[in-house]
Design a protein around this motif. Structure first.
Motif, mmCIF file in Angstrom:
data_model
loop_
_atom_site.group_PDB
_atom_site.id
_atom_site.type_symbol
_atom_site.label_atom_id
_atom_site.label_comp_id
_atom_site.label_asym_id
_atom_site.label_seq_id
_atom_site.Cartn_x
_atom_site.Cartn_y
_atom_site.Cartn_z
ATOM 1 N N SER A 13 0.847 -1.194 0.000
ATOM 2 C CA SER A 13 0.000 0.000 0.000
ATOM 3 C C SER A 13 0.883 1.245 0.000
ATOM 4 N N GLY A 14 1.148 1.809 1.161
ATOM 5 C CA GLY A 14 1.984 3.002 1.208
ATOM 6 C C GLY A 14 3.463 2.691 1.092
ATOM 7 N N VAL A 15 4.226 3.653 0.569
ATOM 8 C CA VAL A 15 5.681 3.528 0.488
ATOM 9 C C VAL A 15 6.329 4.826 0.946
ATOM 10 N N ALA A 16 7.548 4.700 1.449
ATOM 11 C CA ALA A 16 8.347 5.864 1.833
ATOM 12 C C ALA A 16 9.808 5.482 1.686
ATOM 13 N N CYS A 17 10.667 6.470 1.479
ATOM 14 C CA CYS A 17 12.101 6.189 1.377
ATOM 15 C C CYS A 17 12.865 7.156 2.254
ATOM 16 N N SER A 18 13.957 6.674 2.803
ATOM 17 C CA SER A 18 14.768 7.496 3.698
ATOM 18 C C SER A 18 15.940 8.091 2.937
ATOM 19 N N SER A 19 16.549 9.086 3.534
ATOM 20 C CA SER A 19 17.732 9.708 2.931
ATOM 21 C C SER A 19 18.958 8.815 3.074
ATOM 22 N N PHE A 20 18.790 7.669 3.736
ATOM 23 C CA PHE A 20 19.907 6.744 3.932
ATOM 24 C C PHE A 20 19.879 5.581 2.934
ATOM 25 N N GLY A 21 18.946 5.653 1.956
ATOM 26 C CA GLY A 21 18.909 4.628 0.917
ATOM 27 C C GLY A 21 18.057 3.424 1.238
ATOM 28 N N HIS A 22 17.072 3.578 2.117
ATOM 29 C CA HIS A 22 16.173 2.477 2.450
ATOM 30 C C HIS A 22 14.759 2.778 1.958
ATOM 31 N N LEU A 23 14.093 1.732 1.508
ATOM 32 C CA LEU A 23 12.714 1.811 1.045
ATOM 33 C C LEU A 23 11.819 1.104 2.061
ATOM 34 N N PHE A 24 10.766 1.785 2.504
ATOM 35 C CA PHE A 24 9.816 1.221 3.455
ATOM 36 C C PHE A 24 8.493 0.963 2.739
ATOM 37 N N VAL A 25 8.045 -0.278 2.772
ATOM 38 C CA VAL A 25 6.798 -0.654 2.104
ATOM 39 C C VAL A 25 5.814 -1.163 3.151
ATOM 40 N N ASP B 18 3.077 -3.338 3.815
ATOM 41 C CA ASP B 18 2.456 -4.485 3.172
ATOM 42 C C ASP B 18 1.208 -4.868 3.972
ATOM 43 N N ALA B 19 0.056 -4.418 3.478
ATOM 44 C CA ALA B 19 -1.198 -4.675 4.195
ATOM 45 C C ALA B 19 -1.521 -6.163 4.218
ATOM 46 N N GLY B 20 -1.076 -6.894 3.200
ATOM 47 C CA GLY B 20 -1.361 -8.316 3.129
ATOM 48 C C GLY B 20 -0.676 -9.127 4.202
ATOM 49 N N GLU B 21 0.506 -8.681 4.631
ATOM 50 C CA GLU B 21 1.237 -9.392 5.687
ATOM 51 C C GLU B 21 1.325 -8.575 6.967
ATOM 52 N N ASN B 22 0.632 -7.416 6.974
ATOM 53 C CA ASN B 22 0.503 -6.595 8.174
ATOM 54 C C ASN B 22 1.850 -6.221 8.785
ATOM 55 N N CYS B 23 2.748 -5.743 7.949
ATOM 56 C CA CYS B 23 4.067 -5.331 8.441
ATOM 57 C C CYS B 23 4.668 -4.316 7.488
ATOM 58 N N VAL B 24 5.720 -3.670 7.959
ATOM 59 C CA VAL B 24 6.533 -2.799 7.098
ATOM 60 C C VAL B 24 7.750 -3.599 6.660
ATOM 61 N N LYS B 25 7.964 -3.670 5.372
ATOM 62 C CA LYS B 25 9.136 -4.358 4.850
ATOM 63 C C LYS B 25 10.155 -3.307 4.423
ATOM 64 N N VAL B 26 11.363 -3.473 4.921
ATOM 65 C CA VAL B 26 12.422 -2.503 4.675
ATOM 66 C C VAL B 26 13.411 -3.105 3.682
ATOM 67 N N PHE B 27 13.630 -2.394 2.584
ATOM 68 C CA PHE B 27 14.547 -2.843 1.549
ATOM 69 C C PHE B 27 15.695 -1.847 1.405
ATOM 70 N N LYS B 28 16.880 -2.365 1.237
ATOM 71 C CA LYS B 28 18.002 -1.526 0.833
ATOM 72 C C LYS B 28 17.963 -1.483 -0.689
ATOM 73 N N TYR B 29 17.676 -0.298 -1.248
ATOM 74 C CA TYR B 29 17.498 -0.234 -2.696
ATOM 75 C C TYR B 29 18.629 0.480 -3.425
ATOM 76 N N ARG B 30 19.565 1.020 -2.671
ATOM 77 C CA ARG B 30 20.738 1.661 -3.280
ATOM 78 C C ARG B 30 21.981 0.867 -2.892
ATOM 79 N N VAL B 31 22.874 0.699 -3.849
ATOM 80 C CA VAL B 31 24.110 -0.019 -3.552
ATOM 81 C C VAL B 31 24.924 0.738 -2.517
ATOM 82 N N ARG B 32 24.950 2.072 -2.656
ATOM 83 C CA ARG B 32 25.638 2.925 -1.686
ATOM 84 C C ARG B 32 24.692 4.017 -1.233
ATOM 85 N N PRO B 33 24.845 4.542 -0.020
ATOM 86 C CA PRO B 33 23.988 5.634 0.438
ATOM 87 C C PRO B 33 24.147 6.844 -0.470
#
Length: 374
Positions: free
Chosen positions: A315-327, A329-344
């Motif tokens: 559902s909602g998404v947000a990204c930090s200035s440190f290179g992390h993506l927060f998703v 996930d309403a289906g699993e009732n949690c926030v999944k944190v992904f590192k989406y940049r190789v370097r900050p």
């Protein structure tokens, strides 16, 4: 990092190719510039050759942008799962916001709470969504953001209202203030000028307005003719990005003019676009609820799939200035944190400077022999 011989050879080939293009383009430019300046015509160069070279250069620049992006980002790199602070009593997580200091704000379906979490998932504060005074009642926030003054703001779709939490009241725990009635507010954000953005789902509009110190709304504007606007985020040009249910994602300028739709600009087909956000580089990130993916749309180059698997109902998404993506996930009732940049993220001291000989980097990092491009 993979240091096998085959991988090292591929790295060498890629850097050698890029370096050779750089040397050839610089040498040609240094030769062509004085010759074109000293003669009235174009020599033996034809108009067809100029157009042909321009087209090839455009395609080549696109290829180089894609290579850069694919080196810059990584896919499906899940680093953490943050459970819903309210547990399974209510629905799944839906709204999420990440502040500059890395704090995360989340809302859940049918839950009268806003939870403030640290970047590691620890609960820092829980704000009950209850109106004070006579007729005290709870309300259910759909989405959440933080104003320029540092106050939490939420969209309350059931009551058609926008609420702001004021911690600086005579009440020891602060209070929620209803600042505006809106038809059916679904998503909420704050643009680069500090104005609050509201996606009005049923009315098909995005409203923007300023908020003064007395919590009065000023300079109210609306963008109409949207098809089920869901989530909204500030855009790098001072405008905003909005997702439409089972439709498209559109980008508007600071003057509220349509700049582009992502499906048209990138040739990308959406299933049901949901959460949207913009990172520090100005790239737009979009969660697709139907396809269970998250794509990044860079300023230059083709879309990059950051999350291709492991999501049930993003559902909602947000990204930090440190290179992390927060998703969320309403289906699993949690926030999944992904590192989406190789370097900050970083700001190079001279991003326009020509690259040096890649053999120096290769020799230092992967132990290859110096390159001799020709």
């Amino acid at each position: 990092m993979d240091y096998t011989l085959e991988t090292s050879q591929q790295k060498e080939k890629l850097l050698k190719t890029i370096y050779s293009l750089q040397l050839k383009s610089i040498a040609t430019f240094q030769t062509a510039s004085p010759l074109l300046s000293s003669q009235r015509g174009m020599g033996m160069v034809t108009q067809h050759q100029v157009h042909q070279l321009a087209d090839k250069a455009k395609n080549l620049c696109g290829d180089l942008d894609n290579i850069k992006n694919l080196l810059h980002y990584c896919q499906d790199n899940l680093v953490q799962r943050i459970p819903n602070p309210t547990g399974s009593r209510y629905g799944g997580l839906s709204g999420i916001h990440c502040s500059l200091d890395g704090s995360i704000y989340v809302t859940a379906e049918s839950a009268p709470w806003v939870h403030v979490l640290s970047s590691t998932g620890q609960t820092l504060q829980s704000l009950p969504c209850r109106q004070t005074g006579k007729g005290s009642s709870t309300f259910l926030p759909e989405d959440v953001t933080v104003t320029r003054m540092g106050m939490v703001a939420v969209a309350d779709m059931m009551n058609g209202a926008i609420w702001v939490f004021n911690p600086h009241t005579s009440l020891s725990k602060g209070e929620w203030i209803k600042i505006r009635k809106v038809g059916s507010p679904r998503g909420i954000g704050v643009d680069s000028m500090g104005k609050i953005l509201v996606a009005d789902y049923a009315q098909g509009q995005v409203h923007s307005f300023a908020l003064d110190h007395a919590f009065k709304t000023l300079n109210i504007h609306s963008v109409p003719n949207l098809q089920g606007p869901r989530y909204v985020s500030p855009a790098p040009n001072g405008g905003f990005v909005v997702s439409e249910e089972c439709g498209d994602v559109k980008v508007f300028t600071s003057s509220r003019k349509l700049l582009c739709s992502l499906s048209s600009k990138y040739g990308h087909g959406f299933g049901n676009p949901a959460g949207v956000c913009v990172d520090v580089d100005g790239s737009i990130l979009v969660a697709d609820e139907q396809r269970r993916t998250v794509h990044l749309f860079p300023e230059h180059g083709a879309p990059v799939c950051l999350v291709s698997a492991g999501l049930r109902r993003p559902s909602g998404v947000a990204c930090s200035s440190f290179g992390h993506l927060f998703v969320a996930d309403a289906g699993e009732n949690c926030v999944k944190v992904f590192k989406y940049r190789v370097r900050p993220p970083h700001s190079p001291s001279n991003p326009g400077a020509p690259c040096g000989d890649p053999s120096l980097t290769l020799r230092r990092e992967v132990g290859l022999l110096p390159l001799q491009p020709h």
